[in-house]
Design a protein around this motif. Structure first.
Motif, mmCIF file in Angstrom:
data_model
loop_
_atom_site.group_PDB
_atom_site.id
_atom_site.type_symbol
_atom_site.label_atom_id
_atom_site.label_comp_id
_atom_site.label_asym_id
_atom_site.label_seq_id
_atom_site.Cartn_x
_atom_site.Cartn_y
_atom_site.Cartn_z
ATOM 1 N N ALA A 150 0.844 -1.195 0.000
ATOM 2 C CA ALA A 150 0.000 0.000 0.000
ATOM 3 C C ALA A 150 0.875 1.239 0.000
ATOM 4 N N ALA A 151 0.280 2.339 -0.396
ATOM 5 C CA ALA A 151 0.965 3.630 -0.385
ATOM 6 C C ALA A 151 1.423 3.947 1.034
ATOM 7 N N GLN A 152 2.483 4.704 1.142
ATOM 8 C CA GLN A 152 3.062 5.063 2.439
ATOM 9 C C GLN A 152 2.015 5.636 3.401
ATOM 10 N N ALA A 153 1.071 6.392 2.882
ATOM 11 C CA ALA A 153 0.048 7.008 3.730
ATOM 12 C C ALA A 153 -0.822 5.964 4.436
ATOM 13 N N PHE A 154 -0.875 4.745 3.918
ATOM 14 C CA PHE A 154 -1.722 3.696 4.490
ATOM 15 C C PHE A 154 -0.938 2.724 5.362
ATOM 16 N N LEU A 155 0.336 2.979 5.575
ATOM 17 C CA LEU A 155 1.234 2.040 6.246
ATOM 18 C C LEU A 155 0.663 1.489 7.542
ATOM 19 N N ARG A 156 0.142 2.340 8.383
ATOM 20 C CA ARG A 156 -0.339 1.897 9.697
ATOM 21 C C ARG A 156 -1.726 1.267 9.635
ATOM 22 N N LYS A 157 -2.299 1.173 8.473
ATOM 23 C CA LYS A 157 -3.642 0.603 8.321
ATOM 24 C C LYS A 157 -3.636 -0.790 7.711
ATOM 25 N N ILE A 158 -2.490 -1.234 7.155
ATOM 26 C CA ILE A 158 -2.481 -2.532 6.478
ATOM 27 C C ILE A 158 -2.608 -3.661 7.495
ATOM 28 N N PRO A 159 -3.227 -4.776 7.091
ATOM 29 C CA PRO A 159 -3.374 -5.898 8.016
ATOM 30 C C PRO A 159 -2.041 -6.614 8.217
ATOM 31 N N GLY A 160 -1.902 -7.252 9.359
ATOM 32 C CA GLY A 160 -0.708 -8.061 9.626
ATOM 33 C C GLY A 160 0.346 -7.279 10.369
ATOM 34 N N ARG A 161 1.548 -7.774 10.291
ATOM 35 C CA ARG A 161 2.655 -7.182 11.032
ATOM 36 C C ARG A 161 3.401 -6.160 10.200
ATOM 37 N N ILE A 162 4.040 -5.241 10.883
ATOM 38 C CA ILE A 162 4.910 -4.269 10.242
ATOM 39 C C ILE A 162 6.315 -4.516 10.764
ATOM 40 N N VAL A 163 7.300 -4.528 9.890
ATOM 41 C CA VAL A 163 8.686 -4.693 10.303
ATOM 42 C C VAL A 163 9.286 -3.317 10.492
ATOM 43 N N GLY A 164 9.764 -3.086 11.705
ATOM 44 C CA GLY A 164 10.390 -1.813 12.020
ATOM 45 C C GLY A 164 11.901 -1.951 12.057
ATOM 46 N N GLU A 165 12.590 -0.865 11.732
ATOM 47 C CA GLU A 165 14.052 -0.865 11.754
ATOM 48 C C GLU A 165 14.536 -0.115 12.992
ATOM 49 N N THR A 166 15.537 -0.666 13.648
ATOM 50 C CA THR A 166 16.113 -0.043 14.827
ATOM 51 C C THR A 166 17.597 -0.397 14.882
ATOM 52 N N VAL A 167 18.218 -0.134 16.008
ATOM 53 C CA VAL A 167 19.604 -0.564 16.227
ATOM 54 C C VAL A 167 19.664 -1.304 17.551
ATOM 55 N N ASP A 168 20.572 -2.275 17.631
ATOM 56 C CA ASP A 168 20.734 -2.996 18.889
ATOM 57 C C ASP A 168 21.676 -2.224 19.811
ATOM 58 N N ARG A 169 21.989 -2.779 20.980
ATOM 59 C CA ARG A 169 22.845 -2.099 21.956
ATOM 60 C C ARG A 169 24.214 -1.724 21.427
ATOM 61 N N GLU A 170 24.664 -2.501 20.452
ATOM 62 C CA GLU A 170 25.990 -2.266 19.900
ATOM 63 C C GLU A 170 25.957 -1.400 18.646
ATOM 64 N N GLY A 171 24.788 -0.820 18.368
ATOM 65 C CA GLY A 171 24.665 0.094 17.238
ATOM 66 C C GLY A 171 24.477 -0.573 15.890
ATOM 67 N N ARG A 172 24.257 -1.881 15.878
ATOM 68 C CA ARG A 172 24.061 -2.596 14.611
ATOM 69 C C ARG A 172 22.597 -2.502 14.181
ATOM 70 N N GLN A 173 22.405 -2.447 12.876
ATOM 71 C CA GLN A 173 21.059 -2.388 12.324
ATOM 72 C C GLN A 173 20.308 -3.661 12.697
ATOM 73 N N ALA A 174 19.057 -3.496 13.131
ATOM 74 C CA ALA A 174 18.235 -4.637 13.520
ATOM 75 C C ALA A 174 16.801 -4.369 13.082
ATOM 76 N N TYR A 175 16.046 -5.443 12.875
ATOM 77 C CA TYR A 175 14.646 -5.349 12.477
ATOM 78 C C TYR A 175 13.783 -6.034 13.517
ATOM 79 N N THR A 176 12.586 -5.518 13.711
ATOM 80 C CA THR A 176 11.689 -6.101 14.694
ATOM 81 C C THR A 176 10.251 -6.036 14.171
ATOM 82 N N LEU A 177 9.467 -7.035 14.514
ATOM 83 C CA LEU A 177 8.050 -7.025 14.139
ATOM 84 C C LEU A 177 7.285 -6.152 15.124
ATOM 85 N N THR A 178 6.415 -5.307 14.588
ATOM 86 C CA THR A 178 5.623 -4.434 15.445
ATOM 87 C C THR A 178 4.155 -4.647 15.186
#
Length: 178
Positions: A150-178
C-alpha cells in the motif's frame, strides 16, 4: 508491504477491507477481467456484510470498460494483466478512482513486474497478489503466499505485522516485528 496473507485471493479481500476502512464507503467496482476465484472469494467475504460489488464489464479489447464511478465507491479493483492476459490502463484507472475519492486496488502477478511498470508507480494505492510463483514449495494444496502493498500514507492501516528498523545495543542495524 505485507506477505503474511493466506493467498492472493484473500489478499484481494483484505485490500478491499482496507479500502473500506480508509474511506468508510461500501461500494466496490470490480473488473470482470479478474480471476474468477478471486471474485468468488470477494463475494463470499462480502456476503454477510453491507459491502457491495458492482462488476465492470470488459470491452472488445479485453480490458475493463469503465463506467463513471460514483461518490459512494470505496475502490476500483482491477487485475493486470487480467485473467485473459490483457494489460489494464492503470494510469487511467487511477485517475478515474481518485477523481471520485476512491482508491485503486490492483491485483498483480509479481513476476510480470520484470516486464511492466509497477502499479504503484502508475497511481495504484493498494497492490495485492499471489507470490507463490517465486518458488514456494507446494504441499497438499499449499502453501500459497498472499502479499499486500500500500501507499506510504496507508502504512499503519495494512493488516498483519509491520517490520520496524532499529539498532541494537551495539549500534548494529536490527529489524523487529511491530
Amino acid at each position: 508491504a505485507n506477505a503474511s496473507l493466506y493467498d492472493g485471493h484473500t489478499a484481494a479481500a483484505e485490500g478491499c477491507i482496507l479500502a473500506h476502512n480508509l474511506s468508510g464507503k461500501r461500494v466496490f467496482r470490480v473488473s470482470a477481467g479478474m480471476h474468477p476465484e478471486t471474485l468468488r472469494v470477494l463475494r463470499t467475504m462480502f456476503a454477510q456484510t453491507d459491502l457491495s460489488l458492482e462488476i465492470e464489464p470488459l470491452g472488445s479489447c479485453g480490458r475493463t470498460s469503465l463506467n463513471p464511478l460514483s461518490q459512494d465507491t470505496a475502490a476500483l479493483v482491477v487485475q493486470s494483466p487480467n485473467f485473459y492476459g490483457c494489460l489494464e490502463d492503470i494510469r487511467f484507472c487511477a485517475d478515474a478512482a481518485h477523481t471520485q475519492g476512491a482508491v485503486l486496488l490492483v491485483i498483480c502477478d509479481p513476476l510480470t513486474l520484470s516486464l511492466i511498470e509497477a502499479p504503484g508507480r502508475l497511481g495504484a494505492d493498494i497492490v495485492v497478489g499471489e507470490a507463490q510463483v517465486f518458488g514456494n514449495y507446494m504441499s497438499f494444496g499449499g502453501p500459497h503466499l498472499g502479499y499486500l502493498t500500500a501507499a506510504q500514507a496507508f502504512l499503519r492501516k495494512i493488516p498483519g505485522r509491520i517490520v520496524g528498523e532499529t539498532v541494537d545495543r551495539e549500534g548494529r542495524q536490527a529489524y523487529t516485528l511491530t
